[in-house]
Design an enzyme around this catalytic site. Structure first.
Site, PDB file in Angstrom:
ATOM      1  N   TRP A   1      -2.172   9.192  -0.058  1.00  0.00           N
ATOM      2  CA  TRP A   1      -2.739  10.481   0.351  1.00  0.00           C
ATOM      3  C   TRP A   1      -2.987  10.561   1.846  1.00  0.00           C
ATOM      4  O   TRP A   1      -2.945  11.640   2.429  1.00  0.00           O
ATOM      5  CB  TRP A   1      -3.953  10.850  -0.492  1.00  0.00           C
TER       6      TRP A   1
ATOM      7  N   SER B   1      -2.304   5.127  -8.659  1.00  0.00           N
ATOM      8  CA  SER B   1      -1.791   6.038  -7.648  1.00  0.00           C
ATOM      9  C   SER B   1      -2.952   6.443  -6.747  1.00  0.00           C
ATOM     10  O   SER B   1      -3.936   5.710  -6.607  1.00  0.00           O
ATOM     11  CB  SER B   1      -1.125   7.246  -8.308  1.00  0.00           C
ATOM     12  N   GLN B   2      -2.851   7.608  -6.140  1.00  0.00           N
ATOM     13  CA  GLN B   2      -3.897   8.177  -5.295  1.00  0.00           C
ATOM     14  C   GLN B   2      -3.836   9.695  -5.436  1.00  0.00           C
ATOM     15  O   GLN B   2      -2.984  10.220  -6.156  1.00  0.00           O
ATOM     16  CB  GLN B   2      -3.699   7.736  -3.838  1.00  0.00           C
TER      17      GLN B   2
ATOM     18  N   PRO C   1      -7.217  -7.490  -5.798  1.00  0.00           N
ATOM     19  CA  PRO C   1      -6.849  -8.631  -4.956  1.00  0.00           C
ATOM     20  C   PRO C   1      -7.300  -8.486  -3.509  1.00  0.00           C
ATOM     21  O   PRO C   1      -7.707  -9.461  -2.880  1.00  0.00           O
ATOM     22  CB  PRO C   1      -5.320  -8.665  -5.066  1.00  0.00           C
TER      23      PRO C   1
ATOM     24  N   ASP D   1     -13.286   5.414  -2.003  1.00  0.00           N
ATOM     25  CA  ASP D   1     -13.828   4.108  -2.361  1.00  0.00           C
ATOM     26  C   ASP D   1     -14.690   3.591  -1.212  1.00  0.00           C
ATOM     27  O   ASP D   1     -14.143   3.161  -0.215  1.00  0.00           O
ATOM     28  CB  ASP D   1     -12.720   3.117  -2.728  1.00  0.00           C
TER      29      ASP D   1
ATOM     30  N   GLU E   1     -10.868   5.901  11.990  1.00  0.00           N
ATOM     31  CA  GLU E   1     -10.640   6.257  10.593  1.00  0.00           C
ATOM     32  C   GLU E   1     -11.615   7.307  10.083  1.00  0.00           C
ATOM     33  O   GLU E   1     -11.267   8.188   9.296  1.00  0.00           O
ATOM     34  CB  GLU E   1     -10.769   4.976   9.763  1.00  0.00           C
TER      35      GLU E   1
END
Length: 569
Positions: free
Chosen positions: A161, A208-209, A280, A314, A498
């Site tokens: 995205w 997915s996103q 991970p 997230d 960001e």
């Protein structure tokens, strides 16, 4: 025809042997045989070694080892590890250095002195562009046929995205070839994996996103016309099928994978990850989070953490029962308003593409799906008491009360009524609009998708959404305040970041699992769009002007001054 990049597909025997070495092989079910057709995530390939390295905190960022490439057969590395690890002289870090190639730190980009904001962004595009049409045999990186733009910082791969907002900037800079390359890459992923993964890493394949592919195609169609819509119609339909998988066998008031069937039979969607293990790239963080709440099964917490990563948010109080306790996360029992707005938009674009391709029957079918979804959104995702769109809670069976920037997505995709859009605009101005832009939520939880952070994609969604319903003043205020934030930060730091702290201007955001990242793809893209929004086409601006330009919708004749930058700490 796109050149197919080289893929590593370990055979079933290899997969079985690997599981045996990790001590996990009791039997080899059909799912495991199917999994052997796709590259294995490093935690599966390396079993106990992966867990031990991450648990030992050998690297400040857990993503480092997830991105490390084995120098030889992981089976042999794992066998060596089992033999050596109990020796008194064993050094785990030395073992890793001998057996793995760690990600190389890119040389820090130093921009030329004296660049304007626009010049800086235009100069960054080649710096952030990667070409990986092949990858090493056991690399977690998934090759892609065309070049692509990464976000920057620790994010060494393409993200789903993020890329849409990056592509808005590429288009604004005239790089339509790069826009097409990235659409081709995502189409390739849909053809190869059946969905667009979170990012082009094996450990992202299970989710997915936010589904922006159809909007990417729509963007490309503004340059290439209907030919783009027709070209990518098969892949858009594949993505729709991925999100709707299982809908035909689902009972009312039930959910399966990404589909939710409401009590009246209406179909909506939720975020979901196919795995229920620690991520991970954040392994120890997830293990620690799960251990902090022994009253819940760890696998349930892992799934909800992963599903929040699929949401792009997230993490956020939006998904949590207790905003201060990440272990109360329950993403999979929440029907998100932004996801369903994007699904509505996907269905409308597929209908438009089908019509362009001469398939009126398919166009009608997708128009009906979009209309049905819109009705379901109005019924389940509108909080009439509060006066804004919100997520639906599958456990309490009612719409949630929390106001977030996701409330603006129905406006962004033109799915709201004028009356409800006006209420959302009022709520946005009253509760979310701050000196440096739109706040993600009103709750300060320490998570990065909460107050006081503002994110570029949410600023653009708000700006576009408010403009769609004639709320020019608020839309321009959002853009002006966020742009001032970006400009003041750039003036001080000579970089775009960001996320931004929106309680003032000139400060990068904080919180979350990793330090603030610079680069930064989607901030670059949204900044260019906003610069061209606030300045007239006949007189474009390369920096944010000292005073806000007057728009046609403004009633006050005097332009607002720029918000004062945050004081240097």
């Amino acid at each position: 025809m796109m050149n197919k990049p080289a893929l590593r597909r370990p055979d079933t025997l290899y997969f079985a042997l690997q599981l045996a070495l990790s001590g996990a092989l009791l039997s080899l079910p059909v799912a495991a045989v199917q999994a052997a057709d796709t590259p294995q995530s490093p935690d599966v390939l390396l079993g106990p070694l992966f867990n031990d390295v991450q648990s030992a905190r050998l690297f400040p960022d857990q993503k480092t080892f997830a991105d490390a490439v084995p120098k030889g057969d992981p089976l042999m590395i794992l066998a060596d590890y089992r033999m050596q690890r109990n020796q008194s002289s064993f050094d785990l870090r030395h073992f890793v250095d001998v057996n793995f190639s760690l990600p190389e730190e890119k040389q820090k980009y130093v921009p030329p002195a004296g660049q304007s904001l626009r010049e800086h962004i235009d100069g960054l595009w080649p710096v952030l562009t990667r070409t990986t049409d092949s990858a090493a045999k056991w690399d977690s990186l998934l090759p892609l046929p065309k070049p692509y733009v990464v976000p920057g910082g620790r994010f060494r791969e393409v993200y789903y995205w993020d890329s849409y907002f990056t592509m808005l900037g590429l288009a604004e800079s005239g790089h339509w070839d790069k826009v097409e390359d990235m659409v081709d890459n995502f189409a390739y992923e849909l053809d190869t994996w059946g969905h667009i993964p979170n990012g082009n890493r094996s450990y992202y394949l299970s989710r997915s996103q936010p589904p922006f592919f159809a909007l990417m195609v729509e963007l490309l169609a503004t340059h290439d016309g209907d030919a783009a819509l027709k070209k990518y119609l098969p892949q858009m339909e594949k993505e729709h099928a991925y999100w709707m998988e299982g809908q035909n066998t689902l009972q009312n008031d039930a959910a399966a994978k990404r589909v939710v069937k409401m009590k009246d039979g209406a179909l909506l969607n939720r975020y979901w990850d196919d795995e229920d293990t620690p991520r991970p790239e954040s392994w120890l963080d997830d293990v620690t989070t799960a251990k902090s709440n022994p009253n819940r099964p760890a696998t349930e917490i892992y799934r909800d953490l992963r599903s929040a990563a699929a949401s792009g948010w997230d993490f956020s109080s939006r998904w949590m029962d207790d905003p201060q306790k990440l272990s109360t996360i329950r993403t999979t029992s929440i029907v998100p308003v932004d996801l369903n707005a994007l699904m509505f938009k996907m269905e409308k674009i597929i209908a438009r593409a089908s019509k362009a391709a001469g398939d009126d029957g398919n166009a009608s079918r997708y128009d009906e799906l979009a209309n049905n979804r819109q009705k379901a959104m109005e019924r389940y995702l509108w909080n009439d008491k509060e006066g804004w769109y919100a997520d639906y809670d599958l456990k309490s069976h009612k719409v949630r009360n929390q106001l977030t920037a996701a409330a603006l997505f129905p406006l962004y995709v033109n799915a709201a009524s004028q009356e409800r859009a006006a209420k959302v605009a009022t709520a946005t101005e009253t509760h979310l609009l701050k000196p440096g832009g739109i706040s993600t939520t009103t709750i300060n939880s320490g998570q990065q998708w909460d107050a006081p952070n503002g994110w570029a994609p949410l600023q653009w969604v708000a700006t576009e959404g408010l403009q769609n319903y004639g709320k020019e003043n608020i839309a321009m205020e959002v853009s002006w305040r966020f742009l001032s934030n970006v400009q003041h930060t750039y003036d001080r730091e000579k970089k775009l970041v960001e996320k931004y702290n929106i309680t003032s201007t000139g400060t990068g955001g904080g919180g979350g699992e990793y330090p603030l990242q610079d680069g930064f793809g989607w901030s670059n893209g949204v900044t260019l769009k906003m610069l061209d929004l606030i300045c007239p086409k006949e007189k474009p601006c390369d920096n944010v002007p000292a005073t806000r330009p007057v728009t046609k919708a403004q009633t006050a004749p005097a332009p607002a001054p720029a918000p004062a930058p945050a004081a240097k700490s």
